[in-house]
Write a protein that holds these residues in place. Structure first.
Motif, PDB file in Angstrom:
ATOM      1  N   UNK A 153      17.797  10.543   9.581  1.00 32.52           N
ATOM      2  CA  UNK A 153      18.213  10.942   8.229  1.00 32.52           C
ATOM      3  C   UNK A 153      18.447   9.703   7.362  1.00 32.52           C
ATOM      4  N   UNK A 154      19.128   8.715   7.914  1.00 35.50           N
ATOM      5  CA  UNK A 154      19.411   7.489   7.178  1.00 35.50           C
ATOM      6  C   UNK A 154      18.117   6.712   6.918  1.00 35.50           C
ATOM      7  N   UNK A 155      17.181   6.763   7.841  1.00 40.90           N
ATOM      8  CA  UNK A 155      15.898   6.079   7.654  1.00 40.90           C
ATOM      9  C   UNK A 155      15.128   6.708   6.499  1.00 40.90           C
ATOM     10  N   UNK A 156      15.210   8.016   6.361  1.00 44.66           N
ATOM     11  CA  UNK A 156      14.558   8.693   5.239  1.00 44.66           C
ATOM     12  C   UNK A 156      15.154   8.230   3.913  1.00 44.66           C
ATOM     13  N   UNK A 157      16.458   8.068   3.873  1.00 40.69           N
ATOM     14  CA  UNK A 157      17.119   7.573   2.668  1.00 40.69           C
ATOM     15  C   UNK A 157      16.693   6.134   2.373  1.00 40.69           C
ATOM     16  N   UNK A 158      16.545   5.334   3.417  1.00 36.76           N
ATOM     17  CA  UNK A 158      16.117   3.952   3.247  1.00 36.76           C
ATOM     18  C   UNK A 158      14.689   3.898   2.704  1.00 36.76           C
ATOM     19  N   UNK A 159      13.847   4.803   3.133  1.00 39.84           N
ATOM     20  CA  UNK A 159      12.475   4.845   2.635  1.00 39.84           C
ATOM     21  C   UNK A 159      12.443   5.193   1.150  1.00 39.84           C
ATOM     22  N   UNK A 160      13.352   6.039   0.701  1.00 37.78           N
ATOM     23  CA  UNK A 160      13.441   6.365  -0.723  1.00 37.78           C
ATOM     24  C   UNK A 160      13.815   5.114  -1.528  1.00 37.78           C
ATOM     25  N   UNK A 183      19.857  -5.703  -5.938  1.00 36.51           N
ATOM     26  CA  UNK A 183      20.890  -4.799  -5.425  1.00 36.51           C
ATOM     27  C   UNK A 183      20.273  -3.803  -4.447  1.00 36.51           C
ATOM     28  N   UNK A 184      19.108  -3.237  -4.813  1.00 30.16           N
ATOM     29  CA  UNK A 184      18.436  -2.270  -3.949  1.00 30.16           C
ATOM     30  C   UNK A 184      17.953  -2.919  -2.651  1.00 30.16           C
ATOM     31  N   UNK A 185      17.464  -4.152  -2.721  1.00 30.04           N
ATOM     32  CA  UNK A 185      17.010  -4.843  -1.520  1.00 30.04           C
ATOM     33  C   UNK A 185      18.163  -5.085  -0.549  1.00 30.04           C
ATOM     34  N   UNK A 186      19.310  -5.448  -1.076  1.00 27.08           N
ATOM     35  CA  UNK A 186      20.473  -5.668  -0.228  1.00 27.08           C
ATOM     36  C   UNK A 186      20.904  -4.359   0.428  1.00 27.08           C
ATOM     37  N   UNK A 187      20.920  -3.279  -0.343  1.00 27.23           N
ATOM     38  CA  UNK A 187      21.298  -1.972   0.196  1.00 27.23           C
ATOM     39  C   UNK A 187      20.295  -1.523   1.257  1.00 27.23           C
ATOM     40  N   UNK A 188      19.009  -1.762   1.021  1.00 24.72           N
ATOM     41  CA  UNK A 188      17.952  -1.399   1.973  1.00 24.72           C
ATOM     42  C   UNK A 188      18.146  -2.157   3.289  1.00 24.72           C
TER      43      UNK A 188
END
Length: 55
Positions: free
Chosen positions: A38-45, A13-18
């Motif tokens: 900002x969205x890239x920072x969230x993706x890194x988390x 699920x996390x991989x798909x969201x990433x």
């Protein structure tokens, strides 16, 4: 057919969201750089969460 009702793991699920977030980051990078960052920072988390699930 047999995997039709298989529940996805948290990692899947996390991989798909990433992956979806990275696509959105790319689209936003051409329009609004600040929002893209900002969205890239969230993706890194999310990437960090995926790495922690591997252990």
């Amino acid at each position: 057919m047999f995997g039709l009702f298989k529940k996805k793991s948290e990692k899947e699920i996390l991989q798909k969201k990433y992956t979806q977030m990275l696509a959105e980051v790319h689209r936003l990078s051409q329009i609004n750089r600040a929002q893209s960052d900002k969205l890239m920072a969230e993706a890194e988390e999310i990437a960090k969460k995926i790495d922690s699930l591997k252990d």
